[in-house]
Scaffold this active site. Sequence first.
Site, mmCIF file in Angstrom:
data_model
loop_
_atom_site.group_PDB
_atom_site.id
_atom_site.type_symbol
_atom_site.label_atom_id
_atom_site.label_comp_id
_atom_site.label_asym_id
_atom_site.label_seq_id
_atom_site.Cartn_x
_atom_site.Cartn_y
_atom_site.Cartn_z
ATOM 1 N N HIS A 102 -7.026 11.599 -20.400
ATOM 2 C CA HIS A 102 -6.146 10.437 -20.400
ATOM 3 C C HIS A 102 -4.828 10.780 -21.087
ATOM 4 O O HIS A 102 -4.797 11.590 -22.018
ATOM 5 C CB HIS A 102 -6.802 9.267 -21.130
ATOM 6 C CG HIS A 102 -8.181 8.942 -20.637
ATOM 7 N ND1 HIS A 102 -8.421 8.443 -19.378
ATOM 8 C CD2 HIS A 102 -9.388 9.080 -21.231
ATOM 9 C CE1 HIS A 102 -9.732 8.266 -19.225
ATOM 10 N NE2 HIS A 102 -10.334 8.663 -20.330
ATOM 11 N N GLU A 120 -9.750 6.850 -27.515
ATOM 12 C CA GLU A 120 -10.984 6.076 -27.398
ATOM 13 C C GLU A 120 -12.055 6.592 -28.361
ATOM 14 O O GLU A 120 -11.935 7.691 -28.911
ATOM 15 C CB GLU A 120 -11.508 6.144 -25.969
ATOM 16 C CG GLU A 120 -11.862 7.560 -25.511
ATOM 17 C CD GLU A 120 -12.109 7.657 -24.013
ATOM 18 O OE1 GLU A 120 -13.105 7.081 -23.541
ATOM 19 O OE2 GLU A 120 -11.310 8.292 -23.320
ATOM 20 N N HIS A 179 -12.844 15.586 -21.346
ATOM 21 C CA HIS A 179 -14.185 15.124 -21.719
ATOM 22 C C HIS A 179 -14.949 14.630 -20.495
ATOM 23 O O HIS A 179 -14.371 14.419 -19.419
ATOM 24 C CB HIS A 179 -14.088 13.990 -22.749
ATOM 25 C CG HIS A 179 -13.352 12.785 -22.216
ATOM 26 N ND1 HIS A 179 -11.985 12.661 -22.297
ATOM 27 C CD2 HIS A 179 -13.780 11.668 -21.574
ATOM 28 C CE1 HIS A 179 -11.611 11.517 -21.757
ATOM 29 N NE2 HIS A 179 -12.681 10.895 -21.304
ATOM 30 N N ARG A 199 -8.794 12.678 -13.059
ATOM 31 C CA ARG A 199 -10.006 13.445 -12.805
ATOM 32 C C ARG A 199 -9.652 14.901 -12.532
ATOM 33 O O ARG A 199 -8.843 15.200 -11.652
ATOM 34 C CB ARG A 199 -10.782 12.868 -11.614
ATOM 35 C CG ARG A 199 -11.514 11.588 -11.925
ATOM 36 C CD ARG A 199 -12.495 11.219 -10.807
ATOM 37 N NE ARG A 199 -11.810 10.848 -9.584
ATOM 38 C CZ ARG A 199 -11.470 9.605 -9.246
ATOM 39 N NH1 ARG A 199 -11.743 8.611 -10.068
ATOM 40 N NH2 ARG A 199 -10.856 9.371 -8.100
#
Length: 333
Positions: A102, A120, A179, A199
């Site tokens: 991200h 996150e 991740h 992705r």
Amino acid sequence: MSLPPLRFEPIFKENLWGGSRLPAFLRRPAPRAGAIGEAWVLSDVDGSPSIVADGPHAGKTLRQLLAADARAILGSAPLVNGRFPLLLKFIDARQELSVQVHPDDAQAAAAQPGANGKTEAWVILRTNPDTSRVYAGFREGVTAADFRAALVTKTVPQTLHCFTPAPGDCVFLEAGTVHAIGAELVVFEVQQTCDITYRLYDWDRVDEKTKQPRELHVEQGLACADFTRGPCPPVTPTRRRVSARREPVEWLADCQYFTLFRQTSETPFVVGENGLCRLVVCVAGSGELVNGTRTPVSVGDVVLLPASSGAAVCHPAGSITLLECGVGPGPAR
């Protein structure tokens, strides 16, 4: 205005890799047949607004309440790009999620004006110790050239730090960390309000609906990936006070965007803080929150304690475990 504690209806999201556990986990009927990978339990993302589930504001969206009086909800914490700063969700991964990354705030704004980055944290709730894995960060010494070569040879997982998670583990992932959530995991996630995912590798899967591989975003993702960041193992929790009036809690994450801590108790304890916005997530047991009103909570419930509502006392029915998310950095930073 003064607002009571708020609960919202979950927003179920179908995903190729999703499972079937979230409706029962959240005590809601499945909205349709199909794999449900995510339940957004607090969202101010465009197109997926959280709706108040009960009480005097039932049927209103979080965005409507913020438009009426953002200070009553957030206190002195600001809206970010006009939105509530955090997105909370549960994830049920029957299969591995894609290997992804991200953007940070600057990268997100460059890609989509007005967008936030995505830092996150995950808390592992359910796992299969024989098969579940978490992929978080690169193995020591992996370079951008190594990763590009692995994309060609389809050996991407071998470049990533991998470990077998246990229930209760917390993983903190700054924007830019490559991740993937592994198979047979149920996870709670708190993140910046952002829906940008690049992705990089999707395990060579084919979407059963389209009969095609899902789109990859290799160049965008590589531009965001931080190759100076090595392995991201589970967080080692520390115990510290949130405030003078509260007992020490198990601290899991503290960054400029959010705090995350955990408390387990069989006796009453304080949650929330007067004048601050806090989000309380029940991950084990049941009880009720009392602060002039009485709000029952059990596994899967998420309660927003507005700044105008202030702290509450949790009265457990037996033992209860609550996660608590704060907006912005913690008091000791």
